[in-house]
Design an enzyme around this catalytic site. Structure first.
Site, mmCIF file in Angstrom:
data_model
loop_
_atom_site.group_PDB
_atom_site.id
_atom_site.type_symbol
_atom_site.label_atom_id
_atom_site.label_comp_id
_atom_site.label_asym_id
_atom_site.label_seq_id
_atom_site.Cartn_x
_atom_site.Cartn_y
_atom_site.Cartn_z
ATOM 1 N N GLU A 26 0.810 -1.219 0.000
ATOM 2 C CA GLU A 26 0.000 0.000 0.000
ATOM 3 C C GLU A 26 0.845 1.271 0.000
ATOM 4 O O GLU A 26 0.317 2.370 0.110
ATOM 5 C CB GLU A 26 -0.944 -0.001 1.211
ATOM 6 C CG GLU A 26 -2.020 -1.054 1.100
ATOM 7 C CD GLU A 26 -3.007 -1.049 2.254
ATOM 8 O OE1 GLU A 26 -2.705 -0.495 3.336
ATOM 9 O OE2 GLU A 26 -4.107 -1.604 2.063
ATOM 10 N N GLY A 93 -4.681 -15.519 -6.742
ATOM 11 C CA GLY A 93 -5.305 -16.239 -7.842
ATOM 12 C C GLY A 93 -5.712 -17.654 -7.483
ATOM 13 O O GLY A 93 -6.275 -18.372 -8.312
ATOM 14 N N GLY A 97 -8.044 -15.134 -0.963
ATOM 15 C CA GLY A 97 -8.728 -13.919 -0.527
ATOM 16 C C GLY A 97 -10.229 -14.123 -0.430
ATOM 17 O O GLY A 97 -10.858 -13.725 0.557
ATOM 18 N N TYR A 131 -13.532 -6.980 -5.004
ATOM 19 C CA TYR A 131 -14.641 -6.752 -4.083
ATOM 20 C C TYR A 131 -15.959 -6.581 -4.830
ATOM 21 O O TYR A 131 -16.994 -7.105 -4.412
ATOM 22 C CB TYR A 131 -14.373 -5.530 -3.200
ATOM 23 C CG TYR A 131 -13.152 -5.667 -2.325
ATOM 24 C CD1 TYR A 131 -12.796 -6.875 -1.737
ATOM 25 C CD2 TYR A 131 -12.332 -4.575 -2.088
ATOM 26 C CE1 TYR A 131 -11.675 -6.993 -0.936
ATOM 27 C CE2 TYR A 131 -11.206 -4.683 -1.280
ATOM 28 C CZ TYR A 131 -10.882 -5.900 -0.709
ATOM 29 O OH TYR A 131 -9.773 -6.013 0.083
#
Length: 158
Positions: A26, A93, A97, A131
């Site tokens: 980030e 991938g 997540g 998302y």
């Protein structure tokens, strides 16, 4: 096959490694001052402030989700706030997540929560697209405000 489990105190260094990797991704490494001692106390001390899920495969932990409860006065229900979600870039991938978010959704439902929320940096298009693909909706009309450092201390002492 990957498994998800709640972290315990023995996982402190692993969690810290993921936090530092997330800060680097980030572009916020310069503000990441977390250390093992403070993290251990905040997560596993007398009053734990957050919980952590780890996703592991045969090679060990590959990602984490750090979350805590918040509360919606409008719903009169608790919610879950996802502070950090990170999967090792080499492991992306593989569905890790999504598996972590699915488990968080299950926890939210099990605990009677009205929602699961998180923030994402506006430049992080891969995460935003991910998302959105899960059905998450941006809260465009809301702006996050923050007090920290001298501003926080100054208000507290005023």
């Amino acid at each position: 096959m990957a498994e998800i489990r709640f972290a315990d105190e023995r996982d402190t260094e692993t969690i810290l490694r993921f936090i530092r990797a997330l800060a680097e991704y980030e572009k916020l490494s310069d503000v990441c001052v977390a250390d093992a001692e403070s993290l251990r106390g905040s997560l596993f001390g007398i009053r734990p402030y957050a919980e952590v899920l780890l996703i592991e495969d045969a090679n060990g932990p590959q990602g984490f989700a750090l979350f805590f409860h918040n509360f919606s006065t409008f719903l009169a229900k608790p919610g879950l706030y996802l502070e950090d979600l990170f999967v090792d870039p080499a492991q992306r991938g593989k569905g890790y997540g999504k598996a972590l978010l699915k488990r968080l959704a299950e926890i939210a439902v099990e605990r009677g929560c009205g929602r699961l929320e998180w923030s994402v940096l506006d430049w992080n298009k891969p995460s935003i697209d991910f998302y959105l693909s899960l059905g998450a909706k941006p809260m465009d009309e809301w702006t996050i405000y923050r007090l920290e450092g001298d501003s926080l201390t100054g208000l507290a002492r005023s």
